[in-house]
Design an enzyme around this catalytic site. Structure first.
Site: not given
Ligand code: GDP
Ligand code: IMO
Ligand code: MG
Length: 428
Positions: A13, A40-41, A16, A225
């Site tokens: 999170d 979840g991207h 990416k 991840q």
């Molecule tokens: P990922 O799993 O690495 O793709 O990240 P997620 O989407 O799960 O979580 C990142 C969250 O931060 C999302 O809600 C993005 O829209 C948001 N985000 C990404 N870059 C930035 C940033 O530079 N600033 C802020 N405020 N939000 C960001």
């Molecule tokens: P993105 O790509 C954050 C965590 C789960 C749990 C562990 C194992 O959005 O960064 P699983 O279902 O993979 O067997 O769960 O990994 N986990 C993540 N945490 N971001 C993710 O993906 C994750 N994908 C799995 O919360 O702790």
């Molecule tokens: Mg994510």
């Protein structure tokens, strides 16, 4: 030739999805190489927000090839849900935009059931998985009883493999885990429908990527991840079941390491984690709550609230080493605006010594006490900044510390979720 890797540098999170979408502008191909719909991207373009789980974050462009590589585990139900969701938002997902590896393993209904029953059986030692069947699917892959996309393309092969699997899984589910048996016909018929819909997308994706690299087209490998969820280098057993580090790219795509030139680590300006497991710089206090609310730190896949803490440079140094990072993109630095003081962990006190690496044993990690360096915050919000010069001096000092400690340059700074809220500081 330009092929490079985008990796989560912490516990996932990090942003990416946003960075992949941003960097995809100059690329032809975007490839997922591991994980599944546990990811979840989030990508924000204009006034639209997209939540992607399985489909690469290059899908929002019309002229990119998006690839689900052989190292990914594919839940067809989740895949088609996501395609329908994207089409509902006006994004076409056609076979010239998306290819799925014939070698990828399929997540089956029993994998999801096993995921939840095993978590229940672990009791207080549960991992806190996303419940998407990821671990059980990879278990079958390595145990050599998995069902691959190419098997789904051959009715008889699929039928035989499913029969064998259902028999064994039903025994385990009912006799060991106390669950209910699954029905063969129901699953078979549903998967035959999936087979028809999936067929036009199925390819030998290693060949597709290789050909594009040979044509001098740029390829991005989009990690899911983060480093500390890696099956080998993460906080085992509180990890996911794949290699989230650069090492996973070649085996997960069929592209040799000598064809890949760069690896960019996506690092959040603080640290978050979802699910259970150690987290040395976690803030179980008002500051942690403040960061969670300001940064909207709630999971994209499960909606769970994310644990929040200070930036841990020991983690970023470890990621630099393990994945051979060539640069960092630092995200969400805008979230920190308004804090008077910001702490950064620069080492752990462990057994009377100071260490700057991440110990393997969770028992040793539990004894590690973070050593903090304190930085002055900045009052002004920075989501409107579009150049490095516009950033407050104290934010620049913060970024310099990351570079100094890790020996890796910060090439990109992200100040908001949208594509244009991105500052290019140098070459990646
Ligand atoms: P990922 O799993 O690495 O793709 O990240 P997620 O989407 O799960 O979580 C990142 C969250 O931060 C999302 O809600 C993005 O829209 C948001 N985000 C990404 N870059 C930035 C940033 O530079 N600033 C802020 N405020 N939000 C960001
Ligand atoms: P993105 O790509 C954050 C965590 C789960 C749990 C562990 C194992 O959005 O960064 P699983 O279902 O993979 O067997 O769960 O990994 N986990 C993540 N945490 N971001 C993710 O993906 C994750 N994908 C799995 O919360 O702790
Ligand atoms: Mg994510």
């Amino acid at each position: 030739m330009s092929a490079f890797i985008i990796l989560g540098a912490q516990w996932g999170d990090e942003g990416k999805g946003k960075m992949t979408d941003y960097l995809a502008e100059d690329a032809k191909v975007v490839v997922r190489f591991q994980g599944g719909n546990n990811a979840g991207h989030t990508v924000e373009v204009g006034d639209k927000q997209y939540k992607l789980h399985l489909i690469p974050s290059g899908i929002l462009y019309d002229d990119k090839i998006n690839i689900i590589g052989n190292g990914v585990v594919v839940d067809p139900q989740a895949l088609f849900q996501e395609i329908d969701y994207l089409e509902g938002l006006g994004t076409k997902v056609t076979p010239d935009k998306l290819a799925i590896s014939d070698r990828a393993h399929l997540i089956m209904p029993y994998h999801k059931i096993l995921d939840s029953l095993k978590e229940k059986a672990r009791g207080k030692n549960d991992i806190g998985t996303t419940g998407k069947g990821i671990g059980p699917c990879y278990t079958d892959k390595f145990e050599r009883s998995g069902i691959r996309v190419c098997d789904l393309m051959h009715k008889e092969v699929f039928e035989e493999k499913l029969k064998e699997n259902i028999n064994m899984k039903n025994d385990y589910i009912t006799k060991v885990l106390g669950g209910e048996a699954l029905n063969f016909d129901e699953i078979f018929n549903t998967y035959m429908e999936y087979a028809d819909r999936m067929r036009p997308f199925v390819k030998d994706t290693s060949v597709v990527i290789y050909d594009e690299i040979k044509k001098d087209n740029s390829v991005l490998f989009e990690g899911a991840q983060g480093m500390l969820l890696d099956i080998d280098y993460g906080t085992y057993p509180y990890v996911t079941s794949s290699n989230t580090t650069a090492g996973g790219v070649s085996s997960g795509t069929g592209i040799g390491p000598t064809m890949i030139s760069k690896a960019i680590g996506i690092a959040k300006a603080y640290t978050t984690r979802v699910g259970k497991g150690p987290f040395p710089t976690e803030l179980n206090d008002e500051t942690g709550d403040w960061i969670r609310e300001k940064g909207h730190e709630y999971g994209v896949t499960t909606g769970r609230s994310r644990r929040c803490g200070w930036l841990d440079l020991v983690i970023l140094k470890t990621t630099t080493r393990v994945s051979g990072l060539t640069s960092f993109a630092v995200t969400k630095i805008d979230t920190l605006a308004g804090l008077e003081k910001i702490k950064v962990c620069t080492g752990y006190k462990f057994d009377g010594k100071v260490i700057d690496y991440f110990p393997a044993s969770l028992e040793d990690l539990a004894k590690c006490e973070p050593i903090y360096e304190e930085f002055q915050g900045w009052g002004e919000e920075i989501e409107e900044a579009r150049s490095y010069e516009e950033l407050p001096e104290n934010a620049k000092i913060y970024l310099k510390k990351i570079e100094e400690f890790t020996g890796t340059k910060v090439a990109i700074v992200s100040v908001g979720p949208k594509r244009d809220q991105t500052i290019r500081v140098g070459t990646i």
